[in-house]
Design an enzyme around this catalytic site. Structure first.
Site, PDB file in Angstrom:
ATOM      1  NE  ARG A 171      10.762   1.345  -6.663  1.00  0.00           N
ATOM      2  CZ  ARG A 171       9.729   0.547  -6.912  1.00  0.00           C
ATOM      3  NH1 ARG A 171       9.119   0.567  -8.078  1.00  0.00           N
ATOM      4  NH2 ARG A 171       9.296  -0.289  -5.986  1.00  0.00           N
ATOM      5  NE  ARG A 264      11.275  -2.810  -9.383  1.00  0.00           N
ATOM      6  CZ  ARG A 264      10.156  -2.949  -8.686  1.00  0.00           C
ATOM      7  NH1 ARG A 264       8.998  -3.050  -9.331  1.00  0.00           N
ATOM      8  NH2 ARG A 264      10.162  -3.003  -7.380  1.00  0.00           N
ATOM      9  NE  ARG A 275      10.066  -3.276  -2.059  1.00  0.00           N
ATOM     10  CZ  ARG A 275       9.133  -2.499  -2.572  1.00  0.00           C
ATOM     11  NH1 ARG A 275       8.414  -2.923  -3.582  1.00  0.00           N
ATOM     12  NH2 ARG A 275       8.916  -1.290  -2.109  1.00  0.00           N
TER      13      ARG A 275
HETATM   14  N1  LIG Z   1      -3.233  -0.700  -0.388  1.00  0.00           N
HETATM   15  C1  LIG Z   1      -2.519  -0.032  -1.269  1.00  0.00           C
HETATM   16  N2  LIG Z   1      -1.431  -0.589  -1.811  1.00  0.00           N
HETATM   17  C2  LIG Z   1      -0.754   0.123  -2.736  1.00  0.00           C
HETATM   18  C3  LIG Z   1      -1.150   1.411  -3.165  1.00  0.00           C
HETATM   19  N3  LIG Z   1      -0.275   1.840  -4.090  1.00  0.00           N
HETATM   20  C4  LIG Z   1       0.618   0.863  -4.261  1.00  0.00           C
HETATM   21  N4  LIG Z   1       0.342  -0.178  -3.449  1.00  0.00           N
HETATM   22  C5  LIG Z   1       1.022  -1.473  -3.326  1.00  0.00           C
HETATM   23  O1  LIG Z   1       2.190  -1.300  -2.569  1.00  0.00           O
HETATM   24  C6  LIG Z   1       3.139  -2.293  -2.966  1.00  0.00           C
HETATM   25  C7  LIG Z   1       4.472  -1.665  -3.158  1.00  0.00           C
HETATM   26  O2  LIG Z   1       4.455  -0.794  -4.237  1.00  0.00           O
HETATM   27  P1  LIG Z   1       5.784  -0.117  -4.777  1.00  0.00           P
HETATM   28  O3  LIG Z   1       6.518   0.481  -3.627  1.00  0.00           O
HETATM   29  O4  LIG Z   1       5.448   0.770  -5.909  1.00  0.00           O
HETATM   30  O5  LIG Z   1       6.651  -1.373  -5.225  1.00  0.00           O
HETATM   31  P2  LIG Z   1       6.497  -2.457  -6.390  1.00  0.00           P
HETATM   32  O6  LIG Z   1       5.226  -3.209  -6.192  1.00  0.00           O
HETATM   33  O7  LIG Z   1       7.693  -3.285  -6.185  1.00  0.00           O
HETATM   34  O8  LIG Z   1       6.521  -1.713  -7.689  1.00  0.00           O
HETATM   35  C8  LIG Z   1       2.544  -2.962  -4.204  1.00  0.00           C
HETATM   36  O9  LIG Z   1       1.959  -4.191  -3.800  1.00  0.00           O
HETATM   37  C9  LIG Z   1       1.475  -2.020  -4.670  1.00  0.00           C
HETATM   38  O10 LIG Z   1       0.438  -2.694  -5.327  1.00  0.00           O
HETATM   39  C10 LIG Z   1      -2.311   1.957  -2.557  1.00  0.00           C
HETATM   40  O11 LIG Z   1      -2.747   3.055  -2.843  1.00  0.00           O
HETATM   41  N5  LIG Z   1      -2.942   1.207  -1.636  1.00  0.00           N
HETATM   42  N1  LIG Z   2       6.872 -11.559 -17.952  1.00  0.00           N
HETATM   43  C1  LIG Z   2       8.014 -10.964 -17.608  1.00  0.00           C
HETATM   44  N2  LIG Z   2       9.166 -11.582 -17.894  1.00  0.00           N
HETATM   45  C2  LIG Z   2      10.355 -11.013 -17.557  1.00  0.00           C
HETATM   46  N3  LIG Z   2      10.488  -9.828 -16.937  1.00  0.00           N
HETATM   47  C3  LIG Z   2       9.357  -9.157 -16.629  1.00  0.00           C
HETATM   48  C4  LIG Z   2       8.075  -9.684 -16.951  1.00  0.00           C
HETATM   49  N4  LIG Z   2       7.142  -8.807 -16.514  1.00  0.00           N
HETATM   50  C5  LIG Z   2       7.812  -7.774 -15.964  1.00  0.00           C
HETATM   51  N5  LIG Z   2       9.134  -7.981 -16.037  1.00  0.00           N
HETATM   52  C6  LIG Z   2      10.213  -7.117 -15.486  1.00  0.00           C
HETATM   53  O1  LIG Z   2      10.238  -7.360 -14.096  1.00  0.00           O
HETATM   54  C7  LIG Z   2      10.555  -6.173 -13.381  1.00  0.00           C
HETATM   55  C8  LIG Z   2       9.457  -5.887 -12.381  1.00  0.00           C
HETATM   56  O2  LIG Z   2       8.269  -5.485 -13.071  1.00  0.00           O
HETATM   57  P1  LIG Z   2       7.332  -4.343 -12.518  1.00  0.00           P
HETATM   58  O3  LIG Z   2       6.315  -4.072 -13.567  1.00  0.00           O
HETATM   59  O4  LIG Z   2       8.136  -3.221 -12.018  1.00  0.00           O
HETATM   60  O5  LIG Z   2       6.671  -5.122 -11.271  1.00  0.00           O
HETATM   61  P2  LIG Z   2       5.675  -4.627 -10.133  1.00  0.00           P
HETATM   62  O6  LIG Z   2       5.031  -3.363 -10.604  1.00  0.00           O
HETATM   63  O7  LIG Z   2       4.710  -5.746 -10.012  1.00  0.00           O
HETATM   64  O8  LIG Z   2       6.488  -4.461  -8.909  1.00  0.00           O
HETATM   65  C9  LIG Z   2      10.716  -5.069 -14.409  1.00  0.00           C
HETATM   66  O9  LIG Z   2      12.091  -4.874 -14.637  1.00  0.00           O
HETATM   67  C10 LIG Z   2      10.023  -5.629 -15.637  1.00  0.00           C
HETATM   68  O10 LIG Z   2      10.611  -5.135 -16.830  1.00  0.00           O
END
Ligand SMILES: Nc1nc2c(ncn2[C@@H]2O[C@H](COP(=O)(O)OP(=O)(O)O)[C@@H](O)[C@H]2O)c(=O)[nH]1
Ligand SMILES: Nc1ncnc2c1ncn2[C@@H]1O[C@H](COP(=O)(O)OP(=O)(O)O)[C@@H](O)[C@H]1O
Length: 397
Positions: A171, A264, A275
Site C-alpha cells: 500500500r 481506511r 475481505r
Molecule cells: N498466516 C499469516 N497471515 C498473515 C501474515 N501476515 C499477515 N497476515 C494476515 O493476512 C491478512 C491480511 O493482511 P493485510 O493484507 O496486511 O491486510 P489487513 O489485515 O487488512 O491489514 C490479515 O489477517 C493478517 O493478519 C503471516 O505472516 N501469516
Molecule cells: N476502535 C476503533 N474505532 C474506530 N476506528 C478504528 C478503531 N480501531 C481501528 N480503527 C481504524 O480502522 C481502520 C482499520 O484498522 P487497522 O489497524 O488497519 O486494521 P487491521 O490491521 O486489523 O486490518 C484504520 O483506519 C484504523 O484507524
C-alpha cells in the site's frame, strides 16, 4: 564416503571432551551417529552436519533446517532425551555459545514426512525467560495494526514486530522490510519448500507467511515478538513448538467493520468485498475454535488498548521491564559432562572434585520452544565449589 570413524563413536558414547583442534563431534542417538562440525556444504563459515546410519551402514545427507551456527574453535556435544543434541561452542560470545540440533523432535518428525528426507534442525538457545510471543489475529479492518502500533510506540524496547512475507502489493505508506517483506509467489513458494517458514497461509488471494528468521531477529534483540497473522496461521503456530499467547480481535459489528475498512481507503471495492466475505468465517473460527486464549472486542479504541495491556500484564506504571541477557561467557578450554538432566561445564581443572570458581551448571529440564525458532528455558548457574554445585543442582531441578 566410507564408514563412520569408530574413534568418534567410542569417544562420544561416554563423554564429550573435545581436544582444542578437534573440530568435529560425534554423538550417537539410537542407531544414528550425528557428526557435527567441519564446514557446512553450502557455506564454509557455518557448522556442517553428517549422519552415519549404523543399521544401514551408510552415510545420510540430512536436510538441515533453521539458522546454522558459525564455526568456532571447536565445540562439545551432549545428547538430550534422544531428540536433540546440546552444542556448546568454544570461545563464543554469551549470545552464541549454546545451540541445539534437534534430530527427532516433533518439528523434525513432521518435516521428515513433508520433505521425505532425513532432517535435522538447528535452534539457538536464548538465555533467560524471554516472555512468550504474542499472536494477534482478527478480520481485515478490525484494528490489529492500529493496536500493535500503539503497543510498539508505548513500549519500543519491549516489543518487536515479526515482519511477514507477502505476495500482495504494497500500500502507499508501506515500506518493504518494515511492514512486510514484499515478494514474488515463485520465490516464496521455493522458500516455503526449503523450510524457511514457521507458518504460511493463503489469505484474501495472496500468500502470507512468517519466516523463522523474522521471529529469531526479534528474540535476538531481547524483545517480545508480536505476530499479526490470520486464523490459519494462528492454528499452525498453535501446533508448532513456538509457545505463544493467542489473541483474537473482534469488531463490535459487521457494519462497523465495513465502515473502518472503507474509511481506511487502502483497498479497491472488489478487495473490500472479498475481505468482508472472509471476515464472517474468520470471526466464527476466531471466537469458537479454541485456538485463542483471549478475545478482545475493539469497539472504543482506547478501551480496547487498555484491555490489551491488562491481559499482557502491562499496568500503567510499567515502562520497559526488559530482562538483562546473561553475561556468562565460556572460555575456549572447557569440558562438558552430564549427570541426569544437569550438564556440568568445567572451565579449567580436570576433576570435578578439584573445581573451584570454574564450574557452570546447566539445568535442561524445562526447555521451551525449539526449532524452527529459538529454545528458551535453559538455566545457567556458575558455582564456586563441588558442594555448592550439589545445592545448585537441587535448585535447578
Ligand atoms: N498466516 C499469516 N497471515 C498473515 C501474515 N501476515 C499477515 N497476515 C494476515 O493476512 C491478512 C491480511 O493482511 P493485510 O493484507 O496486511 O491486510 P489487513 O489485515 O487488512 O491489514 C490479515 O489477517 C493478517 O493478519 C503471516 O505472516 N501469516
Ligand atoms: N476502535 C476503533 N474505532 C474506530 N476506528 C478504528 C478503531 N480501531 C481501528 N480503527 C481504524 O480502522 C481502520 C482499520 O484498522 P487497522 O489497524 O488497519 O486494521 P487491521 O490491521 O486489523 O486490518 C484504520 O483506519 C484504523 O484507524
Amino acid at each position: 564416503m566410507g564408514e563412520a570413524p569408530v574413534i568418534f563413536v567410542d569417544d562420544m558414547q561416554n563423554g564429550f571432551d573435545l581436544k582444542p583442534n578437534y573440530c568435529k563431534a560425534a554423538t550417537v542417538i539410537g542407531d544414528k551417529t550425528y557428526v557435527i562440525g567441519g564446514a557446512d556444504d553450502e557455506m564454509e563459515s557455518l557448522i556442517g552436519v553428517q549422519i552415519f546410519d549404523q543399521s544401514l551402514k551408510k552415510w545420510l545427507k540430512p536436510t538441515v533446517l533453521g539458522t546454522k551456527p558459525t564455526l568456532s574453535k571447536g565445540h562439545s556435544a551432549v545428547p538430550l532425551n534422544d531428540d536433540r543434541i546440546l552444542i556448546i561452542k568454544r570461545g563464543s560470545t554469551p549470545d552464541d555459545h549454546t545451540w541445539f540440533l534437534e534430530v527427532d523432535s516433533q518439528y523434525v518428525r513432521k518435516q521428515k514426512k513433508v520433505l521425505g528426507t532425513e532432517v535435522v534442525a538447528w535452534s539457538k538457545c536464548v538465555i533467560g525467560e524471554a516472555e512468550k510471543p504474542i499472536v494477534i489475529s482478527g478480520p481485515s479492518g478490525v484494528g490489529k495494526g492500529t493496536l500493535i502500533s500503539m503497543l510498539m510506540k508505548e513500549f519500543p524496547s519491549m516489543f518487536g514486530f515479526s515482519v511477514s512475507h507477502t505476495t500482495r502489493s504494497p500500500r502507499n505508506m508501506e515500506k518493504d522490510g518494515v511492514h512486510y517483506h514484499f515478494t514474488d509467489r515463485g520465490v516464496m513458494e521455493k522458500e516455503i519448500k526449503d523450510g524457511k517458514f514457521l507458518e504460511f497461509a493463503s489469505v484474501h488471494g495472496n500468500l502470507y507467511g512468517t519466516s523463522v528468521e523474522a521471529v529469531e531477529l526479534v528474540a535476538d534483540a531481547g524483545k517480545r515478538c508480536i505476530l499479526d497473522i490470520d486464523v490459519q496461521g494462528a492454528r499452525s503456530v498453535r501446533a508448532s513448538s513456538l509457545e505463544a499467547i493467542f489473541i483474537f480481535v473482534s469488531p463490535p459489528s459487521m457494519e462497523e467493520l465495513e465502515k473502518r475498512l472503507r474509511a481506511r481507503g487502502t483497498e479497491t471495492e472488489e478487495q473490500i468485498l472479498k475481505r468482508l466475505r472472509n471476515a464472517e468465517a474468520e470471526i466464527e473460527q476466531g471466537e469458537s475454535s479454541g485456538i485463542f486464549d483471549f478475545i478482545l472486542y475493539n469497539d472504543k479504541l482506547e478501551e480496547c488498548y487498555e484491555n490489551l495491556k491488562k491481559l499482557l500484564g502491562l499496568d500503567a506504571n510499567i515502562t520497559a521491564p526488559l530482562k538483562p541477557a546473561s553475561e556468562l561467557s565460556l572460555p575456549i578450554d572447557h569440558s562438558v559432562s552430564q549427570i541426569d538432566d544437569k550438564i556440568i561445564i568445567n572451565c579449567g581443572t580436570a576433576g570435578l572434585e578439584k573445581a573451584s570458581n570454574n564450574l557452570i551448571l546447566l539445568g535442561v529440564s524445562s526447555l521451551k520452544g525449539g526449532a524452527p525458532a529459538r529454545t528458551r528455558g535453559l538455566k545457567f548457574q556458575a558455582i564456586d565449589s563441588f558442594s555448592d554445585g550439589l545445592n545448585a543442582m537441587d535448585q535447578l531441578s
